[in-house]
Design a protein around this motif. Sequence first.
Motif, mmCIF file in Angstrom:
data_model
loop_
_atom_site.group_PDB
_atom_site.id
_atom_site.type_symbol
_atom_site.label_atom_id
_atom_site.label_comp_id
_atom_site.label_asym_id
_atom_site.label_seq_id
_atom_site.Cartn_x
_atom_site.Cartn_y
_atom_site.Cartn_z
ATOM 1 N N PRO A 29 42.192 11.175 -113.998
ATOM 2 C CA PRO A 29 41.491 12.299 -113.363
ATOM 3 C C PRO A 29 41.475 12.168 -111.849
ATOM 4 O O PRO A 29 41.366 11.060 -111.302
ATOM 5 N N TYR A 30 41.618 13.301 -111.167
ATOM 6 C CA TYR A 30 41.546 13.319 -109.706
ATOM 7 C C TYR A 30 40.087 13.241 -109.276
ATOM 8 O O TYR A 30 39.238 13.976 -109.780
ATOM 9 N N ILE A 31 39.803 12.326 -108.378
ATOM 10 C CA ILE A 31 38.436 12.155 -107.886
ATOM 11 C C ILE A 31 38.324 12.819 -106.525
ATOM 12 O O ILE A 31 38.975 12.397 -105.562
ATOM 13 N N PRO A 32 37.537 13.873 -106.396
ATOM 14 C CA PRO A 32 37.380 14.554 -105.105
ATOM 15 C C PRO A 32 36.879 13.596 -104.026
ATOM 16 O O PRO A 32 36.052 12.714 -104.284
ATOM 17 N N GLN A 33 37.376 13.771 -102.807
ATOM 18 C CA GLN A 33 37.011 12.897 -101.698
ATOM 19 C C GLN A 33 35.856 13.442 -100.873
ATOM 20 O O GLN A 33 35.455 12.831 -99.885
ATOM 21 N N GLY A 34 35.341 14.613 -101.249
ATOM 22 C CA GLY A 34 34.220 15.196 -100.525
ATOM 23 C C GLY A 34 33.920 16.582 -101.051
ATOM 24 O O GLY A 34 34.624 17.104 -101.926
ATOM 25 N N ASP A 35 32.880 17.200 -100.517
ATOM 26 C CA ASP A 35 32.450 18.514 -100.999
ATOM 27 C C ASP A 35 33.491 19.598 -100.771
ATOM 28 O O ASP A 35 33.456 20.637 -101.443
ATOM 29 N N PHE A 36 34.424 19.374 -99.829
ATOM 30 C CA PHE A 36 35.361 20.432 -99.459
ATOM 31 C C PHE A 36 36.799 20.073 -99.803
ATOM 32 O O PHE A 36 37.748 20.574 -99.204
ATOM 33 N N ASP A 37 36.937 19.186 -100.794
ATOM 34 C CA ASP A 37 38.238 18.864 -101.361
ATOM 35 C C ASP A 37 38.621 19.956 -102.364
ATOM 36 O O ASP A 37 37.803 20.793 -102.748
ATOM 37 N N SER A 38 39.880 19.967 -102.777
ATOM 38 C CA SER A 38 40.374 20.867 -103.819
ATOM 39 C C SER A 38 40.055 22.334 -103.522
ATOM 40 O O SER A 38 39.557 23.074 -104.368
ATOM 41 N N ASN A 91 43.115 11.827 -93.116
ATOM 42 C CA ASN A 91 41.862 12.382 -93.632
ATOM 43 C C ASN A 91 41.084 13.171 -92.590
ATOM 44 O O ASN A 91 39.956 13.608 -92.857
ATOM 45 N N LEU A 92 41.656 13.353 -91.420
ATOM 46 C CA LEU A 92 40.950 14.039 -90.346
ATOM 47 C C LEU A 92 41.493 15.449 -90.138
ATOM 48 O O LEU A 92 42.684 15.711 -90.301
ATOM 49 N N ASN A 107 35.997 14.744 -90.653
ATOM 50 C CA ASN A 107 36.624 14.350 -91.908
ATOM 51 C C ASN A 107 36.953 15.621 -92.673
ATOM 52 O O ASN A 107 36.080 16.453 -92.900
ATOM 53 N N ARG A 108 38.202 15.794 -93.064
ATOM 54 C CA ARG A 108 38.640 17.076 -93.627
ATOM 55 C C ARG A 108 38.010 17.366 -94.986
ATOM 56 O O ARG A 108 37.981 18.525 -95.423
ATOM 57 N N PHE A 109 37.505 16.336 -95.673
ATOM 58 C CA PHE A 109 36.938 16.531 -97.008
ATOM 59 C C PHE A 109 35.410 16.656 -97.003
ATOM 60 O O PHE A 109 34.838 17.345 -97.834
ATOM 61 N N THR A 110 34.752 15.983 -96.056
ATOM 62 C CA THR A 110 33.291 16.055 -95.974
ATOM 63 C C THR A 110 32.815 16.942 -94.837
ATOM 64 O O THR A 110 31.670 17.378 -94.821
ATOM 65 N N PHE A 363 45.073 24.015 -96.604
ATOM 66 C CA PHE A 363 44.897 23.644 -98.002
ATOM 67 C C PHE A 363 44.549 22.171 -98.106
ATOM 68 O O PHE A 363 45.282 21.312 -97.613
ATOM 69 N N ASN A 364 43.451 21.902 -98.782
ATOM 70 C CA ASN A 364 42.783 20.612 -98.695
ATOM 71 C C ASN A 364 42.784 19.880 -100.037
ATOM 72 O O ASN A 364 41.947 20.138 -100.888
ATOM 73 N N GLN A 365 43.724 18.990 -100.227
ATOM 74 C CA GLN A 365 43.733 18.115 -101.402
ATOM 75 C C GLN A 365 44.710 16.973 -101.191
ATOM 76 O O GLN A 365 45.719 17.169 -100.536
#
Length: 365
Positions: A29-38, A91-92, A107-110, A363-365
């Motif tokens: 399973p893919y684990i999201p790296q932050g609230d704004f992943d995927s 990740n930035l 941070n691009r994911f958080t 696009f963020n993933q």
Amino acid sequence: MKTNKWLSLAFLLLIFFSSCSTDETDPTPYIPQGDFDSGVLVLNEGNFGGINASVSYISFDFNRTQNGIFSGVNPSSILGNTAQSIGFNGNLAYIVVNGSSKVEIVNRFTFQKVGEITAGLFSPRYISFANGRGYITDWGAGAGEGKVKVIDLASNSVMLSIAVADFPNRIIEHNNKLYVAHNNIGTVGNSITIIDGVSNTVGGSIPTSGLPDVMKVEGDNLWVSCNGYGSWPVPENESAGSILKFNLNTNTLILSLPQSSNTQHITFMDVFGNNIFYVVGNNVFKMPLSSTTLPSAPAFIAAADYIYGFAVNSNRVYIGDAKDFIVNGVVKVYSSGEIFDPNPTGTLLKSVEVGVAPNGFYFNQ
């Protein structure tokens, strides 16, 4: 005896296919790296001269949307005046804010802020990366002051300024070279500057049609959409938009596809799969990369007041409708009609209200 052999073989095949089936249906399973992943980050330019630039988030499954994520995560910081573009580096995310002459780094994911670049920029436009450095196009104060600012990513400071032609705008990297399109959104620009990302010197220039804009590298080829000159301020100088293809080994033009009329201007382009998508007015065209002629009819017509942002990703066409540039804009997501897509090209899949003047998708993933 023969029957037992067949039963043994059938049993082994059953085990084999069961194992394959388990591997295919039960991936790690893919684990999201932050609230704004995927999901997709939508950059909202804001009102011209205002301080209401923002970033919105839309999850890929459309189950979650959120506006104002920069200020939401960083309540003590203001994104500022006229957000122009975002560049990813690891990740930035580097958010170029043209009107505020700065770059916000998160941070691009958080979307937690980790730094900023505030000195040495006058009118920053776009950012790219090569050899552990950042490269920001900077219009300067006007004619004769076009620069590409080289950024030390450790100190987030300008370490070098490279003089280039007027109005350096979009920039991309390929094989340690930076390609800079010159475009002032209307009247000036007909070349792409090549910068050596090792020596940080200008290594040549590629002539183009009027106002080169979006650039995409596919293999050894560089695809460029040119807006074509507008009717202002000299009506007789108006020219057709075009799609150009260059060989990057020789920097030579190998294909030129102009629109049939000087009033037809190409405002956006993207490449997805084996197709080029481009926009003329509200018409979205689609053509194979192998094509040597432009399509005679659009793939679909977007329902928008003013298309201000455009991208194609994962069988979806994303369109940013700026409305009147005063009220909140809307993102409309259409089917691109690619293989395995059950929806016809141009099927509206989702409409989401975002911030003022949505101008870009990341696009963020």
